[in-house]
Design a protein around this motif. Structure first.
Motif, PDB file in Angstrom:
ATOM      1  N   GLN A   1      30.188  49.607  42.115  1.00 16.65           N
ATOM      2  CA  GLN A   1      30.388  50.797  41.293  1.00 16.65           C
ATOM      3  C   GLN A   1      31.084  50.357  40.007  1.00 16.65           C
ATOM      4  N   ARG A   2      30.559  50.782  38.887  1.00 15.65           N
ATOM      5  CA  ARG A   2      31.102  50.335  37.605  1.00 15.65           C
ATOM      6  C   ARG A   2      32.191  51.286  37.104  1.00 15.65           C
ATOM      7  N   GLU A   3      32.932  50.830  36.107  1.00 12.23           N
ATOM      8  CA  GLU A   3      33.967  51.616  35.409  1.00 12.23           C
ATOM      9  C   GLU A   3      35.196  51.927  36.250  1.00 12.23           C
ATOM     10  N   THR A   4      35.101  51.865  37.570  1.00 10.66           N
ATOM     11  CA  THR A   4      36.258  52.130  38.424  1.00 10.66           C
ATOM     12  C   THR A   4      37.310  51.042  38.212  1.00 10.66           C
ATOM     13  N   ALA A   5      38.553  51.465  37.968  1.00 14.87           N
ATOM     14  CA  ALA A   5      39.612  50.554  37.546  1.00 14.87           C
ATOM     15  C   ALA A   5      40.602  50.274  38.668  1.00 14.87           C
ATOM     16  N   VAL A   6      40.931  48.988  38.840  1.00 17.14           N
ATOM     17  CA  VAL A   6      41.914  48.550  39.826  1.00 17.14           C
ATOM     18  C   VAL A   6      42.973  47.708  39.119  1.00 17.14           C
ATOM     19  N   VAL A   7      44.224  47.911  39.473  1.00 14.02           N
ATOM     20  CA  VAL A   7      45.333  47.095  38.987  1.00 14.02           C
ATOM     21  C   VAL A   7      46.103  46.606  40.203  1.00 14.02           C
ATOM     22  N   TRP A   8      46.366  45.283  40.275  1.00 13.30           N
ATOM     23  CA  TRP A   8      47.016  44.757  41.471  1.00 13.30           C
ATOM     24  C   TRP A   8      47.961  43.601  41.126  1.00 13.30           C
ATOM     25  N   ASP A   9      48.823  43.318  42.078  1.00  7.01           N
ATOM     26  CA  ASP A   9      49.809  42.251  41.966  1.00  7.01           C
ATOM     27  C   ASP A   9      49.205  40.969  42.539  1.00  7.01           C
ATOM     28  N   PRO A  10      48.988  39.932  41.720  1.00  5.57           N
ATOM     29  CA  PRO A  10      48.333  38.722  42.238  1.00  5.57           C
ATOM     30  C   PRO A  10      49.216  37.915  43.185  1.00  5.57           C
ATOM     31  N   ALA A  11      50.512  38.164  43.166  1.00  7.50           N
ATOM     32  CA  ALA A  11      51.399  37.423  44.071  1.00  7.50           C
ATOM     33  C   ALA A  11      51.308  37.938  45.497  1.00  7.50           C
ATOM     34  N   THR A  12      51.064  39.233  45.653  1.00  8.25           N
ATOM     35  CA  THR A  12      51.038  39.844  46.985  1.00  8.25           C
ATOM     36  C   THR A  12      49.657  40.337  47.402  1.00  8.25           C
ATOM     37  N   GLY A  13      48.774  40.562  46.423  1.00 13.08           N
ATOM     38  CA  GLY A  13      47.474  41.151  46.714  1.00 13.08           C
ATOM     39  C   GLY A  13      47.512  42.651  46.885  1.00 13.08           C
TER      40      GLY A  13
ATOM     41  N   VAL B   1      36.917  42.522  44.371  1.00  9.42           N
ATOM     42  CA  VAL B   1      36.228  41.921  45.518  1.00  9.42           C
ATOM     43  C   VAL B   1      36.145  40.405  45.357  1.00  9.42           C
ATOM     44  N   LEU B   2      35.780  39.934  44.160  1.00 16.01           N
ATOM     45  CA  LEU B   2      35.678  38.489  43.916  1.00 16.01           C
ATOM     46  C   LEU B   2      37.020  37.795  44.114  1.00 16.01           C
ATOM     47  N   TRP B   3      38.088  38.375  43.575  1.00 19.28           N
ATOM     48  CA  TRP B   3      39.417  37.768  43.699  1.00 19.28           C
ATOM     49  C   TRP B   3      39.820  37.643  45.164  1.00 19.28           C
ATOM     50  N   ASN B   4      39.593  38.668  45.943  1.00 18.90           N
ATOM     51  CA  ASN B   4      39.927  38.619  47.364  1.00 18.90           C
ATOM     52  C   ASN B   4      39.017  37.662  48.125  1.00 18.90           C
ATOM     53  N   LEU B   5      37.739  37.662  47.814  1.00 27.02           N
ATOM     54  CA  LEU B   5      36.784  36.816  48.532  1.00 27.02           C
ATOM     55  C   LEU B   5      37.048  35.336  48.286  1.00 27.02           C
TER      56      LEU B   5
ATOM     57  N   GLY C   1      40.023  33.995  47.827  1.00 27.19           N
ATOM     58  CA  GLY C   1      41.334  33.563  48.286  1.00 27.19           C
ATOM     59  C   GLY C   1      42.476  34.500  48.004  1.00 27.19           C
ATOM     60  N   GLY C   2      42.282  35.469  47.109  1.00 23.30           N
ATOM     61  CA  GLY C   2      43.361  36.405  46.820  1.00 23.30           C
ATOM     62  C   GLY C   2      44.595  35.695  46.300  1.00 23.30           C
ATOM     63  N   PRO C   3      45.774  35.953  46.879  1.00 17.99           N
ATOM     64  CA  PRO C   3      47.007  35.307  46.399  1.00 17.99           C
ATOM     65  C   PRO C   3      46.976  33.779  46.506  1.00 17.99           C
ATOM     66  N   GLN C   4      46.078  33.256  47.339  1.00 14.33           N
ATOM     67  CA  GLN C   4      45.930  31.806  47.478  1.00 14.33           C
ATOM     68  C   GLN C   4      44.778  31.290  46.605  1.00 14.33           C
ATOM     69  N   GLY C   5      44.908  31.490  45.308  1.00  8.36           N
ATOM     70  CA  GLY C   5      43.947  30.887  44.374  1.00  8.36           C
ATOM     71  C   GLY C   5      42.727  31.715  44.064  1.00  8.36           C
ATOM     72  N   GLY C   6      42.779  33.023  44.255  1.00 12.09           N
ATOM     73  CA  GLY C   6      41.629  33.866  43.958  1.00 12.09           C
ATOM     74  C   GLY C   6      41.202  33.789  42.499  1.00 12.09           C
TER      75      GLY C   6
ATOM     76  N   SER D   1      26.049  36.828  34.384  1.00 11.38           N
ATOM     77  CA  SER D   1      25.772  37.527  35.648  1.00 11.38           C
ATOM     78  C   SER D   1      25.353  36.564  36.744  1.00 11.38           C
ATOM     79  N   SER D   2      24.706  35.498  36.356  1.00  9.22           N
ATOM     80  CA  SER D   2      24.287  34.452  37.286  1.00  9.22           C
ATOM     81  C   SER D   2      25.070  33.205  36.913  1.00  9.22           C
ATOM     82  N   ASP D   3      26.081  32.854  37.703  1.00  7.19           N
ATOM     83  CA  ASP D   3      27.033  31.818  37.301  1.00  7.19           C
ATOM     84  C   ASP D   3      27.777  31.329  38.538  1.00  7.19           C
ATOM     85  N   ALA D   4      28.473  30.207  38.406  1.00 11.07           N
ATOM     86  CA  ALA D   4      29.284  29.677  39.504  1.00 11.07           C
ATOM     87  C   ALA D   4      30.662  30.323  39.436  1.00 11.07           C
ATOM     88  N   PHE D   5      30.844  31.454  40.123  1.00 12.78           N
ATOM     89  CA  PHE D   5      32.100  32.181  40.073  1.00 12.78           C
ATOM     90  C   PHE D   5      33.175  31.543  40.948  1.00 12.78           C
ATOM     91  N   GLY D   6      32.774  30.874  41.990  1.00 16.58           N
ATOM     92  CA  GLY D   6      33.735  30.272  42.911  1.00 16.58           C
ATOM     93  C   GLY D   6      33.129  30.205  44.293  1.00 16.58           C
TER      94      GLY D   6
END
Length: 526
Positions: A80-92, A167-171, A173-178, A221-226
């Motif tokens: 879903q586009r435009e939906t905004a999330v703000v989070w703490d990268p130290a805790t997730g 989703v990408l950040w969590n997938l 590793g999240g706080p461990q190097g996402g 859009s087609s790239d090596a994201f991690g």
């Protein structure tokens, strides 16, 4: 490695689908998440619930397909586009609930910017009008309503992103190097990206007061994201495709050539027209967006018409009015009558998007008599979906001068055969549904597969597209135009219903990160 896993994170649910080399669905898993409406015009999701559902959907689909990570060539993400999330990268931990694309709480701030700059002041840079629909004002609102939000974002202690980034950040590793990244299609929906450079615009960051440090890196859009983290069922599988849901559906429909289009029928409707390698700007209420950018260097822009309420209109009939018990029943009711009996239903629940862009509009149910039944209202709901799409497609024809000869369709509502016939009648051209209707997830799979050589290129993907069913128009031109005129009369009645739809939030309504998210256990979130 013979499969691609696609994660489709939508407005009402999260799906994971396993595709084979022919683009066929092997297995899928799907979990709904709660919709939160804390105030009129506010729509929120719990990001933690969404992430849990991603993991569960992936596990369910892989188990059903008897697939392990060793069988998976790559992962694609669409959202879903435009939906905004703000989070703490130290805790997730999210700083606040996700503010959903439908949410209009930031309209007062947008009104102020519009008065100062003009509604279309930044269209040549971003392709977008100033509107609460897009992500920038949502990021701004969250940072203003969590403790020390701006300063923490400037220090990189809060991250801002659309759902794909979350989703990408969590997938990864999240706080461990996402990995904190997004793709050009999602970035082009924020009101912060320069369409031509495909990077964050310094001017737009200044307009909204957003620090670059909190934003994701923009990639193709087609790239090596991690790679998926060690804790994931997909561990070490490369994530190589990310597309916003409507661009993904366009890609899944193989609309790679200039002039090719599609219409997705989901929570809302979204019509996209491929305009080629240069951005085209609309004179008729459409927006300009990036369709895709591949690691091969291929780039396409699109004109888009966004309609806020279509599938969610059926949900309203079910959940608010109670005239149906399930979404499928709307077709049963609507088939009991030959027409809507003069009833017009304009679902401007929080204003109208393309081509009107009128936040002052409100929903209207018109033409009711003692003769009117639930059947007529159900039929009017389906007709509302079709006529809203007709208005957007008329705008596309006006902008490009290219007549519409047929319409490719996809999304959850296309299983409604009556709706597809009503749509063909409203347009006067054939409506075509593909054999694989999961085109949003398929588009993300295609983007991921191209990056790892799972598919050779766009020509091979074009050959995989297969027609499922076609509806021919059965309505005469005179009757079609008469019904269109009645629809337009209904839209006119809905305009200007409220003069100040969303008054500013009181200064004392400031929510801390600790109290803003629903407090419930992981089990409750399911």
């Amino acid at each position: 490695m013979t499969y691609i896993v696609s994660i489709d994170q939508g407005t009402t649910s999260t799906r994971a689908i396993v595709f084979d080399a022919r683009g066929t669905v092997v297995a899928s898993g799907q979990f709904e998440h709660r919709q939160h409406f804390p105030e009129p015009g506010w729509v929120e999701h719990d990001p933690l619930e969404i992430w849990e559902n991603v993991r569960e959907a992936v596990g369910f689909a892989m188990a059903k397909a008897s697939v392990t990570r060793h069988d998976v060539a790559a992962v694609g993400i669409t959202n879903q586009r435009e939906t905004a999330v703000v989070w703490d990268p130290a805790t997730g931990e999210p700083a606040y609930n996700a503010v959903v694309w439908q949410d209009t709480r930031t309209q007062p701030a947008i009104d102020e910017l519009t008065e100062r700059h003009g509604r279309d002041a930044f269209v040549q840079t971003t392709g977008l009008p100033l509107d609460a629909y897009f992500s920038a004002s949502k990021f701004r609102w969250i940072l203003d309503h969590v403790e020390d939000g701006q300063a923490r974002a400037e220090r990189g202690e809060l991250l801002c992103g659309t759902i794909d980034s979350w989703v990408l950040w969590n997938l990864t590793g999240g706080p461990q190097g996402g990995v904190h990244a997004t793709d050009v299609t999602n970035a082009s929906r924020t009101l912060l990206m320069d369409l031509r450079t495909r990077d964050w615009s310094d001017e737009m960051l200044e307009v909204f007061g957003l620090p670059r440090a909190c934003l994701p890196e923009i990639r193709r859009s087609s790239d090596a994201f991690g790679r998926a983290a060690q804790s994931s069922l997909l561990r070490e599988v490369p994530i190589t495709g990310v597309l916003g849901d409507q661009q993904a559906a366009t890609f899944g429909q193989a609309a790679f050539r200039e002039g090719e289009s599609k219409n997705t029928y989901g929570t809302g409707n979204f019509v996209l027209l491929n305009t080629g390698g240069e951005p085209v700007f609309s004179d008729n209420g459409l927006i300009t967006t990036v369709a895709y950018e591949l690691d091969s260097g291929e780039l396409a822009y699109a004109l888009e018409g966004s309609i806020a309420v279509t599938g969610s209109l059926v949900q309203w009939l079910r959940d608010s009015l109670g005239i149906i018990a399930s979404a499928a029943e709307v077709e049963t009711l609507a088939r009991r009558v030959d027409d809507a009996g003069g009833v017009v239903l304009v679902p401007a629940f929080s204003g109208l998007l393309a081509p009107h862009w009128r936040p002052d509009a409100r929903g209207a149910l018109l033409g009711i008599t003692r003769f009117t039944t639930h059947d007529h209202i159900a039929r009017a709901a389906l007709e509302a979906v079709a006529w809203q799409s007709r208005e957007v497609l008329d705008a596309m024809v006006a902008d490009t001068g290219v007549p519409l000869t047929e319409l490719k369709v996809d999304g959850g509502m296309v299983v409604n055969d009556l709706l597809m016939q009503v749509q063909a009648d409203a347009l006067g051209v054939p409506v075509v549904r593909p054999e694989v209707s999961e085109t949003t997830a398929l588009g993300a799979a295609y983007a991921a597969g191209l990056a790892v050589g799972f598919w050779s290129g766009l020509d091979e993907l074009r050959e995989l597209w297969r027609e499922g069913r076609r509806w021919e128009p059965a309505l005469g031109e005179e009757q079609r135009e008469a019904e269109l005129a009645q629809w337009r009369k209904g839209v006119d009645r809905s305009l200007g219903w409220v003069s100040s739809p969303y008054p500013p939030t009181p200064a004392d309504v400031r929510l801390s990160a600790r109290t803003s998210l629903p407090t419930r256990s992981p089990a409750d979130r399911r």
